[in-house]
Design a protein around this motif. Structure first.
Motif, PDB file in Angstrom:
ATOM      1  N   GLU A 138      -0.100   7.054  -6.690  1.00 53.03           N
ATOM      2  CA  GLU A 138       0.205   5.983  -7.636  1.00 53.03           C
ATOM      3  C   GLU A 138       1.593   6.163  -8.240  1.00 53.03           C
ATOM      4  OE1 GLU A 138      -4.382   4.940  -9.099  1.00 53.03           O
ATOM      5  OE2 GLU A 138      -2.970   5.913 -10.482  1.00 53.03           O
ATOM      6  N   LEU A 187       4.173   5.427  -5.557  1.00 55.68           N
ATOM      7  CA  LEU A 187       4.252   4.001  -5.257  1.00 55.68           C
ATOM      8  C   LEU A 187       5.105   3.277  -6.288  1.00 55.68           C
ATOM      9  CD1 LEU A 187       3.368   1.539  -3.609  1.00 55.68           C
ATOM     10  CD2 LEU A 187       1.313   1.409  -5.013  1.00 55.68           C
ATOM     11  N   HIS A 188       4.910   3.592  -7.569  1.00 53.06           N
ATOM     12  CA  HIS A 188       5.715   2.968  -8.620  1.00 53.06           C
ATOM     13  C   HIS A 188       7.195   3.286  -8.437  1.00 53.06           C
ATOM     14  CE1 HIS A 188       2.328   1.405 -10.709  1.00 53.06           C
ATOM     15  NE2 HIS A 188       1.853   2.560 -11.123  1.00 53.06           N
ATOM     16  N   THR A 216       8.697   4.118  -5.555  1.00 57.42           N
ATOM     17  CA  THR A 216       9.173   3.493  -4.322  1.00 57.42           C
ATOM     18  C   THR A 216       9.537   2.031  -4.543  1.00 57.42           C
ATOM     19  OG1 THR A 216       7.816   4.991  -2.977  1.00 57.42           O
ATOM     20  CG2 THR A 216       8.567   2.957  -1.928  1.00 57.42           C
ATOM     21  N   LYS A 217       8.772   1.342  -5.377  1.00 56.93           N
ATOM     22  CA  LYS A 217       9.044  -0.070  -5.658  1.00 56.93           C
ATOM     23  C   LYS A 217      10.396  -0.277  -6.333  1.00 56.93           C
ATOM     24  CE  LYS A 217       4.230  -1.645  -6.045  1.00 56.93           C
ATOM     25  NZ  LYS A 217       3.183  -2.169  -6.965  1.00 56.93           N
ATOM     26  N   CYS A 218      10.935   0.791  -6.913  1.00 54.22           N
ATOM     27  CA  CYS A 218      12.214   0.691  -7.623  1.00 54.22           C
ATOM     28  C   CYS A 218      13.404   1.104  -6.761  1.00 54.22           C
ATOM     29  CB  CYS A 218      12.181   1.545  -8.890  1.00 54.22           C
ATOM     30  SG  CYS A 218      10.966   1.002 -10.102  1.00 54.22           S
ATOM     31  N   ARG A 224      15.210  -1.597   0.804  1.00 54.28           N
ATOM     32  CA  ARG A 224      13.845  -1.872   1.231  1.00 54.28           C
ATOM     33  C   ARG A 224      13.524  -1.305   2.611  1.00 54.28           C
ATOM     34  NH1 ARG A 224      11.423  -2.063  -3.309  1.00 54.28           N
ATOM     35  NH2 ARG A 224      12.201  -3.697  -4.710  1.00 54.28           N
ATOM     36  N   THR A 282      11.110   4.026   3.181  1.00 52.99           N
ATOM     37  CA  THR A 282       9.686   4.200   2.900  1.00 52.99           C
ATOM     38  C   THR A 282       9.439   5.655   2.526  1.00 52.99           C
ATOM     39  OG1 THR A 282       9.200   4.670   5.239  1.00 52.99           O
ATOM     40  CG2 THR A 282       9.005   2.369   4.497  1.00 52.99           C
ATOM     41  N   ALA A 342      10.827   2.853 -13.111  1.00 51.89           N
ATOM     42  CA  ALA A 342       9.406   2.682 -12.764  1.00 51.89           C
ATOM     43  C   ALA A 342       8.510   2.660 -14.000  1.00 51.89           C
ATOM     44  CB  ALA A 342       8.964   3.795 -11.826  1.00 51.89           C
TER      45      ALA A 342
END
Length: 242
Positions: free
Chosen positions: A66, A69-70, A72-74, A78, A81, A193
Motif C-alpha cells: 500500500e 503503491l501510493h 508509485t502514483k506520484c 509513467r 513500474t 504521496a
C-alpha cells in the motif's frame, strides 16, 4: 547475505546475457530503455527469490504494498513500474534493482516500527536510485564496457561482470552525492504521496541516537555505508525549510 549476492551474480549471468541493451542516446526511446532495465531487473529479482526466504507475513506485505503503491502514483514517468518485497535477514537492509524491484529486510521494517511515514522514506529513497538511473549506471560504469559497443547488443559482457562483482553490485554504497540525491527525491515522493516528510528526520534522528548509545553493528551496513546521520538530517532539513 554477501554469499547470496555472489551467487546472484554467478547464476543471473546467463539470463542477463539475453537482454539487449538499447541506448536512449543512440537507438532507443526512453520507453525502450526502461523496458530493458525491467528485463534485467526481473531476472535478477528471480534469482534473489530463489536464494532467500521471503517474509510473507500478511500485515507486513499489505503495509509495504500500500505504501509503495501510493509512492508509485506520484512518479512522473509513467513508464516506471515498481514492486516491493520483504525478505528475512539478520540486519536492516534494502536495495533496488534496475527496473524498480525493491527489496527490504524484515529487521529494517521493524526498525521503522511498521510506521508508514518512515517506511515511505525508505522505499522512496530506494525508488529514487531507480528513477535517477543510479542502479543501471553502476553496471555500466563498473563493467568496463567499451563505449563503441553501446550501439549493439551486449552479450557476454554483463554476464562476466556480474560473476566478478556480484557482491559489490548490491552491497556497495553509492557515492555520498547520489545517496543525498536519493534522500531528497525520497522525501519529495513521500510528501507528494501524503506521508509526513518529517518522518525521514525522525527516523534518522532516532537511529543516530541508537548509534551513539549502542553498537554500530546493530544498524548493519545499510546505514553505516550511507552519509553520516547528521549530514543527512541537515540536508533534508534545509530542503524542507525551502
Amino acid at each position: 547475505m554477501s554469499s547470496i549476492f555472489y551467487n546472484l551474480g554467478k547464476k543471473a549471468g546467463p539470463k542477463v546475457r539475453k537482454a539487449k541493451w538499447i541506448w536512449q542516446s543512440i537507438t532507443g526511446s526512453e520507453a525502450d530503455t526502461i523496458k530493458i532495465e525491467n528485463e534485467v531487473g526481473r531476472d535478477l529479482a528471480c534469482e534473489i527469490r530463489n536464494q532467500v526466504e521471503l517474509d510473507k507475513y500478511p500485515n507486513t506485505k499489505q503495509i509495504l504494498n500500500e505504501t509503495g503503491l501510493h509512492l508509485t502514483k506520484c512518479v512522473a514517468n509513467r513508464f516506471r513500474t515498481f514492486s516491493f518485497e520483504t525478505i528475512k535477514g539478520t540486519e536492516p537492509n534494502a536495495f533496488a534493482l534496475p527496473g524498480g524491484f525493491i527489496f527490504i529486510t524484515t529487521p529494517l521494517v521493524e526498525l521503522c516500527g511498521e510506521d508508514r511515514d518512515e517506511l515511505a522514506f525508505i522505499l522512496g529513497h530506494e525508488m529514487a536510485h531507480v528513477i535517477r538511473g543510479h542502479a543501471m549506471k553502476r553496471i555500466i560504469s563498473d563493467s568496463a564496457i567499451n563505449i563503441a559497443s553501446r550501439a549493439v547488443p551486449i552479450r557476454g559482457q554483463l554476464s562476466s561482470w556480474l560473476r566478478k562483482v556480484g557482491i559489490q553490485f548490491l552491497e556497495n554504497a553509492y557515492s555520498q552525492e547520489l545517496e543525498t540525491e536519493a534522500d531528497k527525491l525520497g522525501v519529495r515522493l513521500s510528501d507528494a504521496a501524503g506521508y509526513n516528510p518529517n518522518a525521514s528526520m525522525q527516523l534518522l534522528q532516532r537511529l543516530a541516537k541508537n548509534n551513539l548509545s549502542e553498537s554500530q553493528s546493530e544498524l548493519g551496513s545499510y546505514f553505516s555505508s550511507h552519509p553520516p546521520f547528521e549530514v543527512r538530517i541537515r540536508n533534508i532539513s534545509k530542503m524542507l525549510s525551502k
